[in-house]
Design a protein around this motif. Structure first.
Motif, mmCIF file in Angstrom:
data_model
loop_
_atom_site.group_PDB
_atom_site.id
_atom_site.type_symbol
_atom_site.label_atom_id
_atom_site.label_comp_id
_atom_site.label_asym_id
_atom_site.label_seq_id
_atom_site.Cartn_x
_atom_site.Cartn_y
_atom_site.Cartn_z
ATOM 1 N N PRO A 31 -33.663 -2.025 15.993
ATOM 2 C CA PRO A 31 -34.327 -3.327 15.484
ATOM 3 C C PRO A 31 -35.598 -3.543 16.505
ATOM 4 N N ARG A 32 -36.326 -4.310 15.690
ATOM 5 C CA ARG A 32 -37.905 -4.765 16.357
ATOM 6 C C ARG A 32 -37.465 -5.690 17.437
ATOM 7 N N ASP A 33 -38.694 -6.099 18.098
ATOM 8 C CA ASP A 33 -38.561 -6.957 19.277
ATOM 9 C C ASP A 33 -37.734 -8.355 18.968
ATOM 10 N N ASN A 34 -37.945 -8.889 17.796
ATOM 11 C CA ASN A 34 -37.258 -10.047 17.226
ATOM 12 C C ASN A 34 -36.019 -10.141 16.425
ATOM 13 N N GLN A 35 -35.332 -8.915 16.415
ATOM 14 C CA GLN A 35 -34.509 -8.575 15.202
ATOM 15 C C GLN A 35 -33.193 -8.175 16.412
ATOM 16 N N VAL A 36 -31.981 -8.188 15.461
ATOM 17 C CA VAL A 36 -31.036 -7.764 16.022
ATOM 18 C C VAL A 36 -30.316 -6.577 15.043
ATOM 19 N N LEU A 37 -29.581 -5.771 15.739
ATOM 20 C CA LEU A 37 -29.084 -4.714 14.753
ATOM 21 C C LEU A 37 -27.520 -5.113 14.690
ATOM 22 N N LEU A 38 -26.992 -5.284 13.460
ATOM 23 C CA LEU A 38 -25.928 -5.676 13.228
ATOM 24 C C LEU A 38 -24.931 -4.507 12.640
ATOM 25 N N GLN A 39 -23.857 -4.534 13.181
ATOM 26 C CA GLN A 39 -22.676 -3.883 12.443
ATOM 27 C C GLN A 39 -22.274 -4.888 11.196
ATOM 28 N N MET A 40 -22.593 -4.454 10.022
ATOM 29 C CA MET A 40 -22.057 -5.346 8.947
ATOM 30 C C MET A 40 -20.626 -5.619 8.771
ATOM 31 N N GLU A 41 -20.145 -6.573 8.097
ATOM 32 C CA GLU A 41 -18.697 -6.748 8.198
ATOM 33 C C GLU A 41 -18.308 -6.999 6.664
ATOM 34 N N VAL A 42 -18.771 -8.119 6.193
ATOM 35 C CA VAL A 42 -18.298 -8.534 4.798
ATOM 36 C C VAL A 42 -19.733 -8.782 4.076
ATOM 37 N N VAL A 43 -19.492 -8.205 2.768
ATOM 38 C CA VAL A 43 -20.578 -8.400 1.672
ATOM 39 C C VAL A 43 -20.262 -8.910 0.623
ATOM 40 N N GLY A 44 -20.545 -10.016 0.032
ATOM 41 C CA GLY A 44 -20.012 -10.515 -1.264
ATOM 42 C C GLY A 44 -20.909 -9.981 -2.299
ATOM 43 N N ILE A 45 -20.374 -9.709 -3.604
ATOM 44 C CA ILE A 45 -21.122 -9.255 -4.673
ATOM 45 C C ILE A 45 -21.397 -10.623 -5.375
ATOM 46 N N CYS A 46 -22.906 -10.686 -5.717
ATOM 47 C CA CYS A 46 -23.405 -11.758 -6.229
ATOM 48 C C CYS A 46 -23.729 -11.555 -7.845
ATOM 49 N N GLU A 79 -26.828 -4.916 19.008
ATOM 50 C CA GLU A 79 -28.011 -4.662 19.762
ATOM 51 C C GLU A 79 -29.145 -5.608 19.592
ATOM 52 N N CYS A 80 -29.725 -6.160 20.624
ATOM 53 C CA CYS A 80 -30.818 -7.132 20.644
ATOM 54 C C CYS A 80 -32.251 -6.677 21.060
ATOM 55 N N GLY A 81 -33.276 -6.852 20.010
ATOM 56 C CA GLY A 81 -34.580 -6.690 20.381
ATOM 57 C C GLY A 81 -34.726 -7.404 21.920
ATOM 58 N N LYS A 82 -35.987 -7.123 22.403
ATOM 59 C CA LYS A 82 -36.172 -7.665 23.606
ATOM 60 C C LYS A 82 -36.647 -9.034 23.797
ATOM 61 N N ASN A 83 -37.145 -9.493 22.687
ATOM 62 C CA ASN A 83 -37.260 -10.989 22.542
ATOM 63 C C ASN A 83 -36.540 -11.883 21.983
ATOM 64 N N VAL A 84 -35.211 -11.389 21.751
ATOM 65 C CA VAL A 84 -34.344 -12.200 20.883
ATOM 66 C C VAL A 84 -33.416 -13.280 22.211
ATOM 67 N N ALA A 138 -33.471 -12.155 14.179
ATOM 68 C CA ALA A 138 -32.492 -12.961 14.917
ATOM 69 C C ALA A 138 -32.497 -14.475 14.490
ATOM 70 N N ASP A 139 -33.660 -15.114 14.307
ATOM 71 C CA ASP A 139 -33.512 -16.674 14.140
ATOM 72 C C ASP A 139 -33.147 -16.924 12.769
ATOM 73 N N PHE A 140 -32.827 -15.723 11.880
ATOM 74 C CA PHE A 140 -32.312 -15.983 10.345
ATOM 75 C C PHE A 140 -30.937 -15.422 10.393
ATOM 76 N N CYS A 141 -30.300 -15.292 11.623
ATOM 77 C CA CYS A 141 -28.751 -15.020 11.892
ATOM 78 C C CYS A 141 -28.115 -16.149 12.477
ATOM 79 N N TRP A 142 -27.186 -16.639 11.895
ATOM 80 C CA TRP A 142 -26.618 -18.069 12.161
ATOM 81 C C TRP A 142 -25.119 -17.793 12.839
ATOM 82 N N LYS A 143 -25.075 -17.958 14.169
ATOM 83 C CA LYS A 143 -23.855 -18.037 14.837
ATOM 84 C C LYS A 143 -22.699 -18.498 14.290
#
Length: 361
Positions: A31-46, A79-84, A138-143
């Motif tokens: 991840p870059r400084d403003n990013q998070v590393l995600l363990q992907m869980e569920v992905v839908g097919i569009c 994992e979180c980038g240092k600015n998250v 991170a700012d486009f990841c919604w808790k």
């Protein structure tokens, strides 16, 4: 499900072109400084994912280089980038897949989804997130609230399309609506319209199974399009069932015949919203719109709609769980796409689990 970061396994679904998708290992991103590393869980097919596989294109977007597929997704922060500042390790999130530049005039005026420098998962040339691990701003990841699960998190993407469509249609308490197309986007648009106060909704489709689901989700009336009715007869049927011309009509197919029905059906000072992406040119009865002062509005994804969608589900105003009909592991991605593409087993929403800890319930 706890995340499993083993440093080696980043199985990813990579599309190389028409009818050419492979599962392959890719490096786990950092991840870059403003990013998070995600363990992907569920992905839908569009439907766009299926179009890329079946045709190599979706509207004006063409697959020219290998691309990881997938954009309807949820994940767990590992994992979180240092600015998250807004997230921490262990948070469960819905991933809004479009990240704008944030500095152009469209972004600054609030229409960030129209940014011409927009990164969007699985829209060529940008990689998507049907993989074990994925980095995102991170700012486009919604808790996700505690009472929402990862499946619901993934479905926030299509639901946000429905929310945006209903906002564009100015749906309010007491409105009567026409929705053409009862696929996943038509159904989430139905859910959003009901949650926003629409009193009567008629929805059309060519498949009985889709219309049955629409009734289960709250449609007041359904019309099967099977060739036995002319265009004008369908319009008359819509008005007869609703008791008036609809205030708002939302096409979720992109099919010219359906757009024509929306334009012809909509009442004085009403709104036609184009949600489905169809062919680039259509023949439409625009004189109908002109003499009735009907607004025709486009919808492109969503903008500031994830919080609304999440709150609708959190509060119980919307239940998206009935949409899920099929579940697969990431190892069975090709089978999942076969189901979505052929419609075998009458799928509505096909979900793929990326976390190796997932066990079918």
């Amino acid at each position: 499900m706890a995340p499993v970061k083993n440093g080696k396994d980043n199985l990813s679904a990579v599309l190389y072109g028409k009818d050419d998708m492979k599962l392959e290992q890719r490096p786990i991103p950092v991840p870059r400084d403003n990013q998070v590393l995600l363990q992907m869980e569920v992905v839908g097919i569009c439907g766009s994912d299926v179009s890329y596989l079946a045709k190599g294109v979706c509207g004006p977007f063409v697959v020219k280089d290998p691309m990881v597929i997938g954009h309807e997704a949820s994940g767990t922060v590992v994992e979180c980038g240092k600015n998250v500042k807004n997230l921490q390790v262990g948070d469960r999130v819905a991933i809004e897949p479009g990240v704008p530049c944030r500095i152009c005039q469209l972004c600054k005026s609030g229409s960030y989804h129209l940014c011409q420098d927009l990164f969007f998962c699985a829209t060529p040339p940008d990689d998507g997130n049907l993989s074990r691990y994925y980095c995102h701003d991170a700012d486009f990841c919604w808790k996700l609230p505690d009472n929402m699960d990862m499946e619901e998190g993934a479905i926030m993407e299509p639901l946000s399309v429905g929310v945006h469509a209903c906002k564009r249609a100015n749906i309010k308490i007491g409105d009567v609506c026409l929705i053409t197309g009862a696929g996943p986007i038509g159904l989430v648009t139905l859910l959003a319209a009901k949650a926003m106060g629409a009193s009567k909704i008629v929805i059309t489709d060519i498949l009985d199974v889709k219309l049955k689901m629409a009734k289960q989700l709250g449609a007041d009336y359904t019309i099967k399009i099977d060739g036995s009715l002319t265009e004008d007869q369908i319009v008359s049927k819509v008005i007869e069932l609703l008791g008036q011309e609809p205030n708002a009509s939302m096409d979720c197919t992109g099919v010219e015949a359906c757009v024509r029905i929306c334009v012809k059906s909509t009442g004085l000072a009403g709104v036609v919203v184009l949600v489905g992406l169809g062919k680039l040119e259509m023949t439409l009865p625009l004189a109908n719109a002109l003499i009735k002062e009907v607004d025709v509005r486009g919808v492109f994804r969503y903008c500031n709609d994830y919080p609304t969608a999440i709150e609708m589900v959190r509060s119980g105003r919307i239940n998206v769980k009935p949409l899920v009909t099929h579940r697969y592991r990431i190892e069975d991605t090709l089978k999942a796409f076969h189901t979505a593409r052929t419609q075998e087993g009458d799928p509505i929403k096909v979900l793929i689990y990326c976390n190796p800890n997932w066990k079918p319930s």
